[in-house]
Design an enzyme around this catalytic site. Structure first.
Site, PDB file in Angstrom:
ATOM      1  CG  HIS A   1      -2.305  -1.054   0.975  1.00 49.32           C
ATOM      2  ND1 HIS A   1      -2.545  -1.538   2.176  1.00 49.32           N
ATOM      3  CD2 HIS A   1      -2.695  -1.452   0.083  1.00 49.32           C
ATOM      4  CE1 HIS A   1      -3.641  -2.400   1.680  1.00 49.32           C
ATOM      5  NE2 HIS A   1      -3.729  -2.522   0.264  1.00 49.32           N
TER       6      HIS A   1
ATOM      7  CD  GLU B   1     -24.797  18.107   3.646  1.00 44.63           C
ATOM      8  OE1 GLU B   1     -23.832  17.415   3.814  1.00 44.63           O
ATOM      9  OE2 GLU B   1     -25.264  18.937   4.465  1.00 44.63           O
TER      10      GLU B   1
ATOM     11  CG  ASP C   1     -24.614  13.334   3.857  1.00 50.99           C
ATOM     12  OD1 ASP C   1     -24.873  12.328   4.184  1.00 50.99           O
ATOM     13  OD2 ASP C   1     -23.966  14.266   4.358  1.00 50.99           O
TER      14      ASP C   1
ATOM     15  CB  CYS D   1     -18.914  19.878  -3.240  1.00 54.01           C
ATOM     16  SG  CYS D   1     -20.016  19.753  -1.972  1.00 54.01           S
TER      17      CYS D   1
END
Length: 840
Positions: free
Chosen positions: A465, A702, A726, A773
């Site tokens: 990783h 949201e 959301d 966004c």
């Protein structure tokens, strides 16, 4: 002669016959705890109020010890309610659901004034290694046999290897090119834990609990290995079908990831020195050339003292450390997703899953019960498990030992801050090539890119990783350089070639000049690419979209701009709060906001006010526990209830605005007009006090309520920014972290698109603009539909910007509007996605 500690008989009044109840059948966990507590009350061990304390403990901690045993006990602060130490045992032959995927057959309730009860717990943990005997206790009808098993320490039988599969099963041949590694294994575990059924995975004679991440990894599954996945229990058939769906669904992604990784690791000629140079060979991990002095990071020898503490206290410390580390890893994954991308963020999601591994935590608990300190026990559990992974004949899985040690060190530092290692290394003032024995993924992700120009490690592999993160960061890197790397003297001049995997030492002036010419040619090539990225996202018929980046720190701005960002459309300020033990001061916040504006050089910056709650919790804020935090006090609701947080942040923001820059502020989780009015009033009061300029004030859309009432809210704000992640969650009533349902939380669902269109229409009535966004802003097809719906600004992870710009530059606005209308008319998210290809 005193009996040996290993054959000691426990005090007879601690586990008396009247404290044992066989063949109990409580209706649920709470009733089981109350029943066990009643035994302790009747025996004079506890005050009746201690039963409530035991239930409170369950709300904040998991007392399931493992292997069918639970050990409920009260809160530390209520120990004064214990009149005398005692142990009550409730035998539940039919089992009782303790937590998701956990069934308890022995409920061992503890009332402890001192550590006299440790002998019972020590015996329990040893019985866990003798599964046959422990299982027999679940149905034994002689109370004396149960008492004897919990009272006497006898030699532990060797653990039996399961020799048969469970009732329902299916066979599968591993077709993941790199075998079963941490990320797909995490998905297996999440699916298994969503079911109450017992699920196991067998490979030959090795068997692993499908709900235990480390146990799955220790199977060492490679491509081509045959396994049997089996289950039993009342929903075994359904559970097995879900496991099969998860396992097979991951195949396409694993093959795609492997192909991409192979392409990234494809041999490249790299730079050839004009004259032969001494070099340390390694394995290429991340392409590029770095010229500078080496800086050797000394080996961090961790010496963990063995300092025993009372068992309950130790359990509390371990539980708190695990909880805080999970929160920290969630924050790190969230930050990494926005800065580098979801694949890199999955590294830290998998690390967080390690902390849920019952075998790992149980081993630490067993060592604590044996009388060892909590830090020492945790460290030993991690090291023993990591050693097992490192010994596997599979380089991908062996590399996961570094992840286990990384997350283990994070927990260790939470248990005892004096044991903190790693983090930002002490670096020289001049840029250097960092040399380390190994570097954890979290340390790699946090490197100061202004001071580290290359990375070379003695250990590791190209699939680690750390190597993946180095490639994403654009940091030249090599791994597996061996012990010779660690013997280099600090300051030794070097040229690191990440394409060939060689560290060239002590180059002459001609060598350095040749290397710089090679870098210049590469930079010229990249500049041509960046020039295309810098072109505006203007459709063929002249419609321009503003493209921003989701960025959280000033040092991330340069990368965003290089990818073609024209602004920062979302700065998430909660990261100022999540990575520390107290709230940042006004001056600290001001420096960060000022740094962002300076880095942007006049480009727009939209700062989102503190968004805490839901999946983002901050321990030092001491927020009350909520049954459903996503529907509780989060975002603007929290800010209005904690004015000290709101006003400190607003003062810092307006101070930054006073010195220039294109700053906008937006508030999260708005559901009502009253919230907007209260927040605007606070902004105006503080702006007046500081004699600061007015800045645009916007809100996040949201929740459906904000979208439906957008025409009302638009009169009171300057802009909207839609958080599609959301909005999708609330519109579809799907927790986006739910292991079974998360895949259905598609932001291109027609219902979500209609809410976006409602928001745009409401904003347009009052001349306001709308940005997005959320995740679909970075999806080229999603960005095309959003443009057609009337969205004016898109903000995304920097690496997604070039593809989105290319898609929009090759489109006509009229065609995008037509595609958006067709999407609104669709009945399902799949039907919307089927439109891809005709949106431009």
């Amino acid at each position: 002669m005193a009996p040996d500690a290993n054959t000691a008989i426990m005090p007879t009044d601690l586990l008396r016959p009247d404290l044992l109840r066989l063949n109990a059948s409580p209706a649920g966990k709470e009733e089981a705890i109350r029943e066990a507590a009643q035994l302790l009350i009747a025996a004079g061990c506890i005050d009746p109020a201690y039963a409530v304390s035991m239930l409170r403990r369950e709300a904040v901690a998991n007392t399931f010890l493992g292997h069918g045993v639970a050990i409920p006990h009260g809160m530390v602060e209520d120990r004064g309610m214990v009149r005398r130490s005692g142990i009550a045992v409730l035998q539940v032959p039919g089992g009782i659901a303790w937590n998701s995927g956990q069934t308890a057959h022995l409920v061992v309730a503890i009332a402890a004034q001192s550590d006299a009860h440790i002998a019972v717990l020590r015996r329990l943990t040893r019985l866990m290694q003798d599964e046959a005997r422990l299982t027999a206790l679940f149905t034994v009808t002689d109370p004396a046999a149960l008492s004897a098993a919990l009272s006497e320490d006898a030699p532990v039988a060797a653990p039996a290897t399961p020799d048969s599969d469970l009732a329902e099963r299916f066979d599968w041949v591993v077709d993941y090119p790199t075998g079963l590694h941490a990320r797909p294994a995490t998905a297996w575990v999440e699916t298994a834990r969503a079911s109450a059924a017992r699920i196991q995975v067998r490979h030959g004679d090795l068997v692993a609990d499908a709900k235990a991440l480390v146990a799955l990894l220790q199977l060492g599954l490679r491509a081509g290995d045959s396994v049997v996945v089996s289950a039993d229990g009342e929903d075994a058939v359904t559970a097995l079908a879900r496991m099969k769906a998860t396992i097979t669904r991951l195949t396409a992604r694993e093959k795609a990831d492997a192909a991409a990784a192979q392409k990234a690791r494809a041999p490249a000629r790299g730079w050839t020195p004009p004259n032969p140079l001494p070099a340390v060979p390694g394995i290429a991990a991340s392409p590029g050339l770095a010229i500078g002095p080496v800086h050797v990071l000394p080996r961090a020898a961790v010496s963990v003292p063995d300092e025993p503490v009372p068992l309950i206290e130790g359990g509390d410390r371990l539980h708190e450390a695990l909880s805080l580390t999970r929160q920290n890893l969630r924050a790190l994954a969230d930050d990494t997703a926005r800065r580098l991308g979801p694949s890199e963020a999955a590294i830290f999601t998998a690390q967080a899953e390690i902390l849920n591994d019952t075998d790992l935590v149980t081993l630490a608990c067993q060592l604590m019960v044996e009388g060892h300190g909590v830090a020492w026990s945790w460290h030993q559990a991690v090291e023993r498990t990591a050693a097992g992974l490192a010994a596997l004949d599979n380089p991908v899985l062996a590399a996961r030992a570094a992840d286990l040690r990384d997350v283990g060190q994070r927990v260790l530092a939470r248990i005892d801050p004096a044991l903190r290692t790693g983090g930002a290394p002490d670096l020289p003032d001049t840029p250097c090539i960092l040399i380390a024995e190994d570097l954890s993924p979290s340390d790699t992700a946090a490197l100061d890119m202004a001071r580290v120009i290359g990375l070379a490690t003695a250990q590791g592999g190209p699939t680690s990783h750390t190597a993946i993160l180095a490639r994403t960061l654009g940091l030249p890197a090599m791994v597996a350089g061996g012990a010779a790397l660690m013997e280099l003297a600090n300051g030794t001049p070097a040229i690191l070639d990440g394409q060939s995997g060689r560290l060239h030492l002590s180059p002459a002036e001609a060598d350095t000049a040749d290397a710089r010419a090679w870098i210049a040619r590469e930079e010229a090539r990249k500049a041509e690419e960046e020039a295309r990225r810098g072109l505006p996202a203007r459709t063929r018929d002249g419609h321009a979209m503003e493209i921003g980046a989701n960025v959280n720190r000033p040092d991330q701005v340069a990368v965003a701009l290089s990818q073609g960002a024209e602004s920062v459309g979302l700065m998430r300020t909660e990261f100022l709060f999540l990575e520390r033990g107290d709230a940042p001061s006004e001056d600290e916040q001001y420096e960060t906001y000022r740094g962002m504006l300076t880095a942007l050089e006049g480009r727009p910056l939209i700062v989102r006010a503190l968004d805490i709650g839901g999946d983002k919790q901050v321990p030092h804020l001491q927020l009350p526990h909520e049954e459903n935090p996503f529907l509780g006090v989060r975002g603007a609701r929290l800010l209005l209830r904690r004015p000290e947080l709101l006003e400190t942040q607003l003062r810092a923001l307006y101070r930054a605005a006073r010195e220039g820059g294109a700053l906008s502020i937006m508030f999260p989780m708005i559901t009502a007009l009253g919230e907007v009015q209260a927040l605007r009033a606070a902004c105006e009061r503080i702006r007046t006090e500081l004699d600061a300029p007015a800045v645009p004030l916007g809100i996040m859309v949201e929740v459906p309520a904000a979208a439906i009432q957008a025409d009302v809210l638009a009169r009171h704000v300057d802009f909207f920014s839609i958080g599609t992640n959301d909005l999708t969650q609330y519109a579809l009533a799907i927790d986006r972290q739910h292991p079974e349902l998360a895949a259905e939380a598609d932001s291109l669902h027609p219902a979500v698109l209609r809410l976006i269109r409602l928001t745009v229409e409401g904003a347009e009535r009052h001349g306001r603009w709308v940005g997005v966004c959320g995740g679909i802003a970075g999806d080229p097809f999603g960005a095309a539909l959003l443009t057609g719906l009337g969205v004016r600004e898109l903000s995304m992870t920097p690496r997604d910007i070039p593809a989105v710009k290319d898609r929009l530059r090759g489109s006509d606005l009229s065609a995008l509007k037509d595609a958006a209308q067709r999407a609104l008319d669709c009945e399902t998210a799949d039907a919307v996605r089927a439109l891809d290809g005709g949106a431009a």
